[in-house]
Design a protein around this motif. Structure first.
Motif, PDB file in Angstrom:
ATOM      1  N   ARG A   1       0.843  -1.217   0.000  1.00  0.00           N
ATOM      2  CA  ARG A   1       0.000   0.000   0.000  1.00  0.00           C
ATOM      3  C   ARG A   1       0.870   1.256   0.000  1.00  0.00           C
ATOM      4  O   ARG A   1       0.637   2.198  -0.750  1.00  0.00           O
ATOM      5  CB  ARG A   1      -0.889   0.024   1.254  1.00  0.00           C
ATOM      6  CG  ARG A   1      -2.065  -0.918   1.231  1.00  0.00           C
ATOM      7  CD  ARG A   1      -2.789  -0.835   2.577  1.00  0.00           C
ATOM      8  NE  ARG A   1      -3.782  -1.867   2.750  1.00  0.00           N
ATOM      9  CZ  ARG A   1      -5.079  -1.735   2.442  1.00  0.00           C
ATOM     10  NH1 ARG A   1      -5.516  -0.592   1.942  1.00  0.00           N
ATOM     11  NH2 ARG A   1      -5.923  -2.720   2.626  1.00  0.00           N
TER      12      ARG A   1
ATOM     13  N   ALA B   1       1.327   3.980  -2.991  1.00  0.00           N
ATOM     14  CA  ALA B   1       0.964   5.375  -2.679  1.00  0.00           C
ATOM     15  C   ALA B   1       2.109   6.316  -3.055  1.00  0.00           C
ATOM     16  O   ALA B   1       1.878   7.396  -3.607  1.00  0.00           O
ATOM     17  CB  ALA B   1       0.626   5.508  -1.198  1.00  0.00           C
TER      18      ALA B   1
ATOM     19  N   SER C   1      -0.033   7.478 -12.173  1.00  0.00           N
ATOM     20  CA  SER C   1      -1.286   6.914 -11.670  1.00  0.00           C
ATOM     21  C   SER C   1      -1.761   5.732 -12.520  1.00  0.00           C
ATOM     22  O   SER C   1      -2.756   5.104 -12.202  1.00  0.00           O
ATOM     23  CB  SER C   1      -2.375   7.989 -11.609  1.00  0.00           C
ATOM     24  OG  SER C   1      -2.615   8.505 -12.900  1.00  0.00           O
TER      25      SER C   1
ATOM     26  N   CYS D   1      -5.015  -0.060  -3.371  1.00  0.00           N
ATOM     27  CA  CYS D   1      -4.109   0.561  -4.341  1.00  0.00           C
ATOM     28  C   CYS D   1      -4.866   0.929  -5.621  1.00  0.00           C
ATOM     29  O   CYS D   1      -4.590   1.971  -6.243  1.00  0.00           O
ATOM     30  CB  CYS D   1      -2.960  -0.389  -4.678  1.00  0.00           C
ATOM     31  SG  CYS D   1      -1.871  -0.723  -3.281  1.00  0.00           S
TER      32      CYS D   1
ATOM     33  N   LYS E   1      -7.994   1.807  -5.774  1.00  0.00           N
ATOM     34  CA  LYS E   1      -8.752   3.029  -5.457  1.00  0.00           C
ATOM     35  C   LYS E   1      -7.843   4.255  -5.505  1.00  0.00           C
ATOM     36  O   LYS E   1      -8.217   5.302  -6.032  1.00  0.00           O
ATOM     37  CB  LYS E   1      -9.366   2.918  -4.061  1.00  0.00           C
ATOM     38  CG  LYS E   1     -10.528   1.969  -3.943  1.00  0.00           C
ATOM     39  CD  LYS E   1     -11.079   2.120  -2.520  1.00  0.00           C
ATOM     40  CE  LYS E   1     -11.825   0.920  -2.059  1.00  0.00           C
ATOM     41  NZ  LYS E   1     -12.097   0.967  -0.620  1.00  0.00           N
ATOM     42  N   ALA E   2      -6.632   4.103  -4.942  1.00  0.00           N
ATOM     43  CA  ALA E   2      -5.695   5.235  -4.903  1.00  0.00           C
ATOM     44  C   ALA E   2      -5.323   5.674  -6.323  1.00  0.00           C
ATOM     45  O   ALA E   2      -5.262   6.869  -6.622  1.00  0.00           O
ATOM     46  CB  ALA E   2      -4.440   4.837  -4.119  1.00  0.00           C
TER      47      ALA E   2
ATOM     48  N   GLN F   1      -8.360   7.394  -7.919  1.00  0.00           N
ATOM     49  CA  GLN F   1      -8.570   8.729  -7.345  1.00  0.00           C
ATOM     50  C   GLN F   1      -7.606   9.747  -7.931  1.00  0.00           C
ATOM     51  O   GLN F   1      -7.895  10.932  -8.011  1.00  0.00           O
ATOM     52  CB  GLN F   1      -8.418   8.686  -5.817  1.00  0.00           C
ATOM     53  CG  GLN F   1      -9.717   8.289  -5.123  1.00  0.00           C
ATOM     54  CD  GLN F   1      -9.502   7.885  -3.670  1.00  0.00           C
ATOM     55  OE1 GLN F   1      -8.421   8.094  -3.123  1.00  0.00           O
ATOM     56  NE2 GLN F   1     -10.529   7.308  -3.059  1.00  0.00           N
TER      57      GLN F   1
END
Lengths: 142, 110
Positions: B29, B33, B41, B64, B66-67, B70
């Protein structure tokens, strides 16, 4: 009752790192039980690791002493069995229903449903401050 | 688990080698990030050398994903091995975490 062909026993403070130690014991175990097909090794090992991780993550100590994780794995010609114990743990919240998979965006909560999907039977017992989940997978198939 | 990454033309490839379990899941994670924060991304997690994943590891991949989304990108997985494939299928997460044969193919048509 058929003979025990391979066995491993593990007990340690319930820390995340001990899940890696249980995994190493499992890898080692298969060398004593080469007859177990790959598919059974994979499913059984995944269930045992999930159950051990569940103890590490969720077991609450019953007293001031920390919880210990115990894993006793027993291989017979016709069955794989693991007893995963939380020693010195408080009684967990028991949900007798079949655990459901959470929604797609959930980042946790799949462990118990996954265990049920991987093994033939899962039973829970609590005795003398020890919670034990017994996982069985049988028969061993190709 | 060993983690490394390489920025390619249209994506960043993260190689994860070892067991993706409750010990390594927080590391993955954090690693992803950092890669997203550095400006990549569109992420491919190459699982060629990940022989084992449990539900903690799966949860980390979802976090990850989702990150990455986003941040306006996406996260895809590549070179999934049999045990990881089994976990994805039993949890029906193979429908969410799209798997590709190789890292190059993951964003190949985008």
């Amino acid at each position: 009752m058929t003979d025990v062909l391979a066995r491993r026993n593990f007990r340690s403070l319930a820390t995340p790192e001990c899940v890696d130690a249980v995994h190493s014991q499992l890898d080692d175990l298969w060398e004593d039980a080469p007859f177990v097909p790959d598919m059974d090794r994979m499913t059984f090992a995944t269930a045992v690791i999930e159950a051990a991780a569940n103890v590490v993550q969720h077991a609450e100590p019953e007293s001031s002493d920390p919880v210990e994780l115990g894993v006793d794995i027993c291989i017979r010609q016709s069955s794989l069995r693991a007893k995963v114990s939380a020693f010195g743990a408080a009684s967990p919240a028991i949900d007798d229903g079949d655990p459901a998979m959470p929604g797609e965006d959930a980042e946790s909560g799949r462990g118990l449903a996954l265990i049920r999907a991987l093994v033939t039977t899962v039973t829970f017992t609590r005795q003398d401050g020890t919670n034990t989940w017994t996982l069985s997978r049988d028969p061993i198939g190709p | 688990m060993d983690l490394s990454y390489e920025v390619k033309d249209s994506y960043a490839e993260i190689k994860a080698a070892g067991r993706l379990n409750m010990v390594s899941a927080p590391k993955l994670r954090e690693f992803v990030a950092d890669v997203v924060a550095s400006g990549s991304s569109r992420i491919v997690v190459n699982l060629e050398d990940t022989a084992f994943m449990d539900s903690s590891g799966l949860g980390a991949l979802i976090g990850c994903l989702k990150a990455a989304r986003q941040a306006g990108g996406d996260l895809r997985i590549a070179a999934v091995q049999p045990q990881v494939k089994m976990v994805l299928e039993l949890t029906s997460m193979d429908r969410v975490l799209t798997s590709y044969a190789t890292a190059d193919e993951a964003f190949g048509n985008d």
